[in-house]
Design a protein around this motif. Structure first.
Motif, PDB file in Angstrom:
ATOM      1  N   HIS A   6      -4.934  -2.689  14.275  1.00 11.36           N
ATOM      2  CA  HIS A   6      -5.192  -4.006  13.263  1.00 11.36           C
ATOM      3  C   HIS A   6      -4.285  -3.736  12.056  1.00 11.36           C
ATOM      4  N   VAL A   7      -3.603  -4.472  11.728  1.00 15.83           N
ATOM      5  CA  VAL A   7      -2.720  -4.511  10.377  1.00 15.83           C
ATOM      6  C   VAL A   7      -3.469  -5.093   9.290  1.00 15.83           C
ATOM      7  N   TYR A  70      -0.500   3.634   5.837  1.00 10.77           N
ATOM      8  CA  TYR A  70      -1.528   4.643   6.189  1.00 10.77           C
ATOM      9  C   TYR A  70      -2.018   4.050   7.595  1.00 10.77           C
ATOM     10  N   LEU A  71      -2.350   5.036   8.615  1.00 12.73           N
ATOM     11  CA  LEU A  71      -2.774   4.731   9.923  1.00 12.73           C
ATOM     12  C   LEU A  71      -4.243   5.360   9.775  1.00 12.73           C
ATOM     13  N   TYR A  72      -5.259   4.733  10.099  1.00  8.96           N
ATOM     14  CA  TYR A  72      -6.695   5.341   9.878  1.00  8.96           C
ATOM     15  C   TYR A  72      -7.771   4.681  10.964  1.00  8.96           C
ATOM     16  N   ARG A  83      -2.942   0.102   7.447  1.00  5.38           N
ATOM     17  CA  ARG A  83      -3.029  -0.305   6.178  1.00  5.38           C
ATOM     18  C   ARG A  83      -1.766  -0.214   5.385  1.00  5.38           C
ATOM     19  N   ILE A  84      -1.239  -1.409   4.670  1.00  5.95           N
ATOM     20  CA  ILE A  84      -0.293  -1.236   3.866  1.00  5.95           C
ATOM     21  C   ILE A  84      -0.686  -1.561   2.469  1.00  5.95           C
ATOM     22  N   LEU A 125     -10.012   5.710   2.881  1.00  2.00           N
ATOM     23  CA  LEU A 125      -8.322   5.143   2.404  1.00  2.00           C
ATOM     24  C   LEU A 125      -8.604   4.738   1.016  1.00  2.00           C
ATOM     25  N   VAL A 126      -9.718   4.149   0.609  1.00  2.00           N
ATOM     26  CA  VAL A 126      -9.874   3.588  -0.867  1.00  2.00           C
ATOM     27  C   VAL A 126      -9.267   4.759  -1.898  1.00  2.00           C
TER      28      VAL A 126
END
Length: 148
Positions: A6-7, A70-72, A83-84, A125-126
């Motif tokens: 999911h982008v 990031y890939l999470y 996540r960009i 990620l935050v």
């Protein structure tokens, strides 16, 4: 089963030593996140970041850099997110603007205030994005080759 990532996009906005966060209800609890959301059809990553920030916070921003990509994989549901994360400057706040329905409100927090509330973060990620920002990670927007 077909797998796909999911982008998503997220935006770090710092203003007068404080960072912009959204409060949202997820899984029955109030969590903190950067303004963030999913890429929609026929929009660029940059358009998505500006749109999500406005929809979730009522803040108009100008993107200045890419903080990281990031890939999470979320432990709660096993979904993988790409996540960009962008860095942006605040242009204007529209306090009268209605926010997305899943957003309870916005908060401007210092880094130390966020650390006190780290149990309320939507995901790891935050803090990772914010730590990378604070470490000076900035990549030119031209890093992203958007559709023509």
């Amino acid at each position: 089963m077909q797998w796909h990532a999911h982008v998503t996009v997220a935006t770090i906005v710092e203003h007068e030593g404080r960072f912009l966060f959204v409060e949202e209800l997820k899984g029955g609890r109030l969590v903190l996140n950067q303004p963030a959301g999913h890429l929609e059809a026929r929009e660029s990553l940059q358009q998505a970041a500006v749109r999500e920030t406005l929809e979730e916070t009522g803040c108009e921003v100008e993107l200045t850099a890419v903080t990281g990509i990031y890939l999470y994989t979320a432990p709660s549901n096993g979904v993988t997110y790409q996540r960009i994360c962008f860095t942006a400057e605040l242009i204007r706040h529209y306090p009268e603007r209605a926010l997305d329905t899943d957003i309870s409100g916005i908060r401007w927090l210092t880094y130390d205030e966020l650390l006190v509330e780290r149990q309320q973060l939507r995901s790891e990620l935050v803090l990772r994005c914010l730590d990378d920002y604070r470490a000076g990670d900035r990549y030119p927007l031209s890093l992203l080759h958007e559709p023509m």
